[in-house]
Write an enzyme that holds these catalytic residues in place. Structure first.
Site, PDB file in Angstrom:
ATOM      1  N   THR A  75       0.862  -1.190   0.000  1.00  0.00           N
ATOM      2  CA  THR A  75       0.000   0.000   0.000  1.00  0.00           C
ATOM      3  C   THR A  75       0.886   1.224   0.000  1.00  0.00           C
ATOM      4  O   THR A  75       0.946   1.956   0.974  1.00  0.00           O
ATOM      5  CB  THR A  75      -0.917   0.043   1.242  1.00  0.00           C
ATOM      6  OG1 THR A  75      -0.094  -0.154   2.420  1.00  0.00           O
ATOM      7  CG2 THR A  75      -1.984  -1.010   1.188  1.00  0.00           C
ATOM      8  N   THR A 115      -0.927  -2.550   6.018  1.00  0.00           N
ATOM      9  CA  THR A 115      -1.319  -1.385   6.799  1.00  0.00           C
ATOM     10  C   THR A 115      -2.202  -0.499   5.936  1.00  0.00           C
ATOM     11  O   THR A 115      -1.806  -0.071   4.863  1.00  0.00           O
ATOM     12  CB  THR A 115      -0.087  -0.593   7.253  1.00  0.00           C
ATOM     13  OG1 THR A 115       0.699  -1.458   8.038  1.00  0.00           O
ATOM     14  CG2 THR A 115      -0.493   0.604   8.083  1.00  0.00           C
ATOM     15  N   GLU A 144       0.180  -5.717  11.366  1.00  0.00           N
ATOM     16  CA  GLU A 144       1.422  -6.375  11.758  1.00  0.00           C
ATOM     17  C   GLU A 144       2.356  -5.353  12.410  1.00  0.00           C
ATOM     18  O   GLU A 144       2.618  -4.317  11.844  1.00  0.00           O
ATOM     19  CB  GLU A 144       2.081  -6.980  10.505  1.00  0.00           C
ATOM     20  CG  GLU A 144       3.270  -7.839  10.811  1.00  0.00           C
ATOM     21  CD  GLU A 144       2.973  -8.796  11.946  1.00  0.00           C
ATOM     22  OE1 GLU A 144       2.171  -9.712  11.750  1.00  0.00           O
ATOM     23  OE2 GLU A 144       3.542  -8.623  13.039  1.00  0.00           O
ATOM     24  N   LYS A 204      -2.534   0.927  14.298  1.00  0.00           N
ATOM     25  CA  LYS A 204      -1.288   0.672  13.587  1.00  0.00           C
ATOM     26  C   LYS A 204      -0.639   1.988  13.136  1.00  0.00           C
ATOM     27  O   LYS A 204       0.554   2.227  13.367  1.00  0.00           O
ATOM     28  CB  LYS A 204      -1.568  -0.238  12.383  1.00  0.00           C
ATOM     29  CG  LYS A 204      -0.441  -0.387  11.418  1.00  0.00           C
ATOM     30  CD  LYS A 204       0.716  -1.196  11.981  1.00  0.00           C
ATOM     31  CE  LYS A 204       1.917  -1.042  11.106  1.00  0.00           C
ATOM     32  NZ  LYS A 204       2.817  -2.133  11.045  1.00  0.00           N
ATOM     33  N   ASN A 208       3.011   3.618  14.811  1.00  0.00           N
ATOM     34  CA  ASN A 208       4.160   4.033  14.014  1.00  0.00           C
ATOM     35  C   ASN A 208       4.406   5.536  14.129  1.00  0.00           C
ATOM     36  O   ASN A 208       5.550   5.979  14.193  1.00  0.00           O
ATOM     37  CB  ASN A 208       3.968   3.629  12.548  1.00  0.00           C
ATOM     38  CG  ASN A 208       4.372   2.177  12.323  1.00  0.00           C
ATOM     39  OD1 ASN A 208       5.031   1.579  13.183  1.00  0.00           O
ATOM     40  ND2 ASN A 208       3.977   1.613  11.212  1.00  0.00           N
ATOM     41  N   SER A 253      19.826   9.876  15.054  1.00  0.00           N
ATOM     42  CA  SER A 253      20.345   9.256  13.837  1.00  0.00           C
ATOM     43  C   SER A 253      20.257  10.234  12.686  1.00  0.00           C
ATOM     44  O   SER A 253      19.751  11.348  12.823  1.00  0.00           O
ATOM     45  CB  SER A 253      19.547   8.000  13.497  1.00  0.00           C
ATOM     46  OG  SER A 253      18.240   8.355  13.093  1.00  0.00           O
ATOM     47  N   CYS A 260       7.522   2.022   6.542  1.00  0.00           N
ATOM     48  CA  CYS A 260       6.305   2.289   7.323  1.00  0.00           C
ATOM     49  C   CYS A 260       6.157   3.702   7.864  1.00  0.00           C
ATOM     50  O   CYS A 260       5.119   4.328   7.690  1.00  0.00           O
ATOM     51  CB  CYS A 260       6.224   1.313   8.494  1.00  0.00           C
ATOM     52  SG  CYS A 260       5.908  -0.358   7.967  1.00  0.00           S
ATOM     53  N   ARG A 426      25.121   7.228  12.731  1.00  0.00           N
ATOM     54  CA  ARG A 426      24.375   6.307  13.581  1.00  0.00           C
ATOM     55  C   ARG A 426      24.917   6.251  15.007  1.00  0.00           C
ATOM     56  O   ARG A 426      24.421   5.467  15.833  1.00  0.00           O
ATOM     57  CB  ARG A 426      24.428   4.894  12.976  1.00  0.00           C
ATOM     58  CG  ARG A 426      23.684   4.772  11.676  1.00  0.00           C
ATOM     59  CD  ARG A 426      22.202   4.857  11.946  1.00  0.00           C
ATOM     60  NE  ARG A 426      21.401   4.718  10.748  1.00  0.00           N
ATOM     61  CZ  ARG A 426      20.103   4.511  10.773  1.00  0.00           C
ATOM     62  NH1 ARG A 426      19.479   4.396  11.923  1.00  0.00           N
ATOM     63  NH2 ARG A 426      19.431   4.430   9.666  1.00  0.00           N
TER      64      ARG A 426
HETATM   65  C1  UDX Z   1       8.454  -0.080  12.102  1.00  0.00           C
HETATM   66  C2  UDX Z   1       7.788  -0.375  13.457  1.00  0.00           C
HETATM   67  O1  UDX Z   1       8.803  -0.412  14.471  1.00  0.00           O
HETATM   68  C3  UDX Z   1       7.032  -1.685  13.393  1.00  0.00           C
HETATM   69  O2  UDX Z   1       6.360  -1.897  14.621  1.00  0.00           O
HETATM   70  C4  UDX Z   1       6.024  -1.611  12.262  1.00  0.00           C
HETATM   71  O3  UDX Z   1       5.329  -2.828  12.147  1.00  0.00           O
HETATM   72  C5  UDX Z   1       6.731  -1.296  10.966  1.00  0.00           C
HETATM   73  O4  UDX Z   1       7.478  -0.083  11.082  1.00  0.00           O
HETATM   74  P1  UDX Z   1      10.625  -0.944  10.816  1.00  0.00           P
HETATM   75  O5  UDX Z   1      10.313   0.124   9.823  1.00  0.00           O
HETATM   76  O6  UDX Z   1      10.937  -2.311  10.331  1.00  0.00           O
HETATM   77  O7  UDX Z   1       9.421  -1.095  11.843  1.00  0.00           O
HETATM   78  O8  UDX Z   1      11.916  -0.490  11.662  1.00  0.00           O
HETATM   79  P2  UDX Z   1      12.194   0.305  13.028  1.00  0.00           P
HETATM   80  O9  UDX Z   1      13.067  -0.537  13.882  1.00  0.00           O
HETATM   81  O10 UDX Z   1      10.972   0.830  13.643  1.00  0.00           O
HETATM   82  O11 UDX Z   1      13.122   1.502  12.506  1.00  0.00           O
HETATM   83  C6  UDX Z   1      12.643   2.536  11.633  1.00  0.00           C
HETATM   84  C7  UDX Z   1      13.711   3.569  11.362  1.00  0.00           C
HETATM   85  O12 UDX Z   1      14.003   4.348  12.517  1.00  0.00           O
HETATM   86  C8  UDX Z   1      15.071   2.940  10.958  1.00  0.00           C
HETATM   87  O13 UDX Z   1      15.639   3.688   9.912  1.00  0.00           O
HETATM   88  C9  UDX Z   1      15.879   3.042  12.226  1.00  0.00           C
HETATM   89  O14 UDX Z   1      17.258   3.025  11.991  1.00  0.00           O
HETATM   90  C10 UDX Z   1      15.377   4.369  12.779  1.00  0.00           C
HETATM   91  N1  UDX Z   1      15.590   4.514  14.238  1.00  0.00           N
HETATM   92  C11 UDX Z   1      15.029   3.632  15.106  1.00  0.00           C
HETATM   93  C12 UDX Z   1      16.315   5.588  14.705  1.00  0.00           C
HETATM   94  O15 UDX Z   1      16.836   6.406  13.925  1.00  0.00           O
HETATM   95  N2  UDX Z   1      16.477   5.731  16.067  1.00  0.00           N
HETATM   96  C13 UDX Z   1      15.915   4.862  16.972  1.00  0.00           C
HETATM   97  O16 UDX Z   1      16.105   5.068  18.172  1.00  0.00           O
HETATM   98  C14 UDX Z   1      15.185   3.777  16.462  1.00  0.00           C
END
Ligand code: UDX
Length: 447
Positions: A75, A115, A144, A204, A208, A253, A260, A426
Site C-alpha cells: 500500500t 497497513t 502487523e 497501527k 508508528n 540518527s 512504514c 548512527r
Molecule cells: C516499524 C515499526 O517499528 C514496526 O512496529 C512496524 O510494524 C513497521 O514499522 P521498521 O520500519 O521495520 O518497523 O523499523 P524500526 O526498527 O521501527 O526503525 C525505523 C527507522 O528508525 C530505521 O531507519 C531506524 O534506523 C530508525 N531509528 C530507530 C532511529 O533512527 N532511532 C531509533 O532510536 C530507532
C-alpha cells in the site's frame, strides 16, 4: 505466514503471488537467497516448507480452497492524482478484493494484513458483498507490528496482537475467534486484543507515528546539542531513564527510514486533512519535516566540514539499508544523503553487506535527480568495506551494521587520503577509542 505455518502444523498455509520469479525464489533449494533477508527466517521456512507451508502462483486455486485469506499487498504512498504524495494507494487491495469476490464459492474470512488507512475495511466489504456469488465474507483487520531485522523474534514474542472485527454480530465474533485461536497457539491470550475494525486500523498508524515522533524529537534535540556542546547520547540516556519515557527509540540518527513510518504518518496527515483537522495534520506532518531536515542537515554538514566542497572527492558510504539486519532500502536515509552529495559532484563508493548493486542504482534512478548513466558513473558499489575506504576523503556511516563497529580503524585510516573525515550518522563508533588515529570525526548531536 511462515511463522503461522511453523507454529500451527495443522493449518495449511499457501502464500500466493503473481510474480513467478519471486515465488520461485521462495521455493528455491538455496535458502540463503530468499527474497527477504531476515535473521531466523530461513530456518522457519526450512522447517515448514513442503509440510504445511506452500508458495504458489496459482492464486485462484488458493482462494478457492482457503477458509481464511490474508491480504498482504503493498500500500505505497500514491504517486498520482488526488492525495498524491500522502494517501495510500489502494489499487492493489481493491484488485485483490475483486479477485477474491470473483473466485470465491464458499464463505471466507478476509483479513487485512497490509497497513491500511482507517475505514478501508468498509471498502473491502462493499466490493466483496456486491460482486460475490452470494458468498458471505467477514472482514478482519490484523495489523502487523513486526520490525524488519527482528521480524521472527517480534512474531515469536509479540508485545501484542491486534484483531479488529465486527464485534456487534455473532458471525463477526466467530471470525475473530478463529483468528485469535491461531495466534493463541503461541501468544498468551492476554496479549491478543480484540477491537472494532476502525480502532485496529488506526492503532497501527498511531503506533508508528508515536515511534517516529520519538526519533524526530531526539533528532531535533541533536541539532540543539551540536550548537551548545551538550551530547545528545547523554541527554537521551538521562531522559530515557525516566521510566515514564523509557529508553527505546531515542537513538539520534541521520533520520528514520523504512517502508512504514513516513508512509503511515503521511496517511494519518491525509486522513486528518480530509476531515478538516488542520492542526492535527500539521502536528504530525512536522515529524516528517524534522526527519527530512535531519537527512539534509547531515549531508550539508559533511560538505561544510570538508572545506565547503566535495566536488571530485571520493566518499565511502558504509551502509545502504534503512537499518541493520535487513536488505530493505525503502526510504533509507542513505539514498537521500547520496543524492545530496552527488548534486555536489562527489564520487561515491557504497558498501552494504546485504544490499545488491542493482538495488542501489535502482533507488537512485527512482529518485530521478539525474539520468541512469550519470548515477552509474558517479556511484561505485563494492563488496568489501576496506575497498570502499581506499583513497577516500571521507567515510559516512549510514546503517548501524555490527560489522562496522569491528572494522580495523587504524587500517581504514591508513588507506584514506588525508585529512581523513569520518561522519558517523548512527553514533555507533566509539570516538574516544579511535581519537588518537587522526580522523576528523563528526557524529550526530555532538560536535
Ligand atoms: C516499524 C515499526 O517499528 C514496526 O512496529 C512496524 O510494524 C513497521 O514499522 P521498521 O520500519 O521495520 O518497523 O523499523 P524500526 O526498527 O521501527 O526503525 C525505523 C527507522 O528508525 C530505521 O531507519 C531506524 O534506523 C530508525 N531509528 C530507530 C532511529 O533512527 N532511532 C531509533 O532510536 C530507532
Amino acid at each position: 505466514m511462515a511463522v503461522i505455518a511453523q507454529r500451527c502444523p495443522e493449518i495449511n498455509v499457501t502464500v500466493v503471488d503473481i510474480d513467478k520469479a519471486r515465488i520461485a525464489a521462495w521455493n528455491h533449494d538455496n535458502l540463503d537467497n530468499l527474497p527477504i533477508y531476515e535473521p531466523g527466517l530461513a530456518e522457519v521456512v526450512k522447517e515448514a516448507r513442503g509440510r504445511n507451508l506452500f508458495f504458489s502462483t496459482e492464486v485462484d486455486a488458493a482462494i478457492d480452497k482457503a477458509e481464511m485469506i490474508f491480504i498482504s499487498v503493498n500500500t505505497p504512498t500514491k504517486t498520482y492524482g488526488s492525495g498524491k504524495g500522502m494517501a495510500a494507494d489502494l489499487k492493489w487491495i481493491e484488485l485483490c478484493a475483486r479477485q477474491i469476490a470473483e473466485v470465491a464459492k464458499t464463505d471466507k474470512i478476509v483479513i487485512e494484513k497490509s497497513t491500511l488507512p482507517v475505514r478501508t475495511a468498509a471498502a473491502l466489504k462493499d466490493i466483496l458483498d456486491n460482486t460475490g456469488n452470494n458468498v458471505k465474507f467477514q472482514i478482519l483487520s490484523n495489523p502487523e507490528f513486526l520490525a524488519e531485522g527482528t521480524a521472527i523474534e517480534d512474531l515469536r514474542i509479540p508485545d501484542r496482537v491486534l484483531v479488529g472485527g465486527d464485534i456487534d454480530t455473532e458471525e463477526g465474533k466467530e471470525a475473530m475467534d478463529a483468528l485469535v485461536n491461531i495466534y493463541a497457539s503461541w501468544v498468551p491470550r492476554e496479549k491478543i486484543l480484540t477491537t472494532n475494525v476502525w480502532s485496529s486500523e488506526l492503532s497501527k498508524l498511531t503506533a508508528n507515528a508515536f515511534l517516529a515522533q520519538r526519533i524526530s524529537s531526539i533528532n531535533a534535540i541533536s541539532e540543539l546539542c551540536e550548537k551548545t556542546g551538550a551530547d545528545v547520547n547523554e541527554v537521551a540516556k538521562a531522559v530515557g531513564m525516566d521510566t515514564r519515557v523509557g529508553p527505546k527509540f531515542l537513538n539520534a540518527s541521520v533520520g528514520f527510514g523504512g517502508s512504514c513510518f513516513q508512509k503511515d504518518i503521511l496517511n494519518l496527515v491525509y486522513i486528518a486533512t480530509s476531515l478538516n483537522l488542520k492542526e492535527v495534520a500539521d502536528y504530525w506532518e512536522q515529524v516528517i519535516i524534522m526527519n527530512d531536515h535531519q537527512k539534509r542537515r547531515f549531508a550539508a554538514n559533511m560538505v561544510s566540514k570538508m572545506y565547503n566542497t566535495v566536488s571530485g572527492k571520493k566518499i565511502a558510504m558504509l551502509g545502504w539499508a534503512f537499518k541493520k539486519n535487513t536488505n530493505d532500502t525503502r526510504e533509507s536515509a542513505s539514498i537521500y544523503i547520496a543524492d545530496y552529495l552527488l548534486n555536489e559532484h562527489a564520487e561515491i563508493v557504497v558498501y552494504d553487506p546485504k544490499v545488491t548493486e542493482e538495488q542501489i542504482y535502482s533507488d537512485l534512478d527512482y529518485l530521478g535527480s539525474r539520468n541512469v548513466d550519470a548515477n552509474r558513473q558517479a556511484v561505485t558499489v563494492v563488496n568489501d568495506p576496506m575497498e570502499a575506504c581506499e583513497d577516500a576523503h571521507a567515510i559516512a556511516i549510514l546503517t548501524e551494521w555490527d560489522e562496522f563497529k569491528k572494522l580495523d580503524w587504524q587500517k581504514v585510516y591508513d588507506k584514506m587520503l588525508k585529512p581523513a573525515f569520518l561522519f558517523d550518522g548512527r553514533n555507533i563508533i566509539n570516538f574516544q577509542r579511535i581519537s588518537s588515529l587522526g580522523f576528523n570525526m563528526f557524529r550526530i548531536g555532538y560536535l
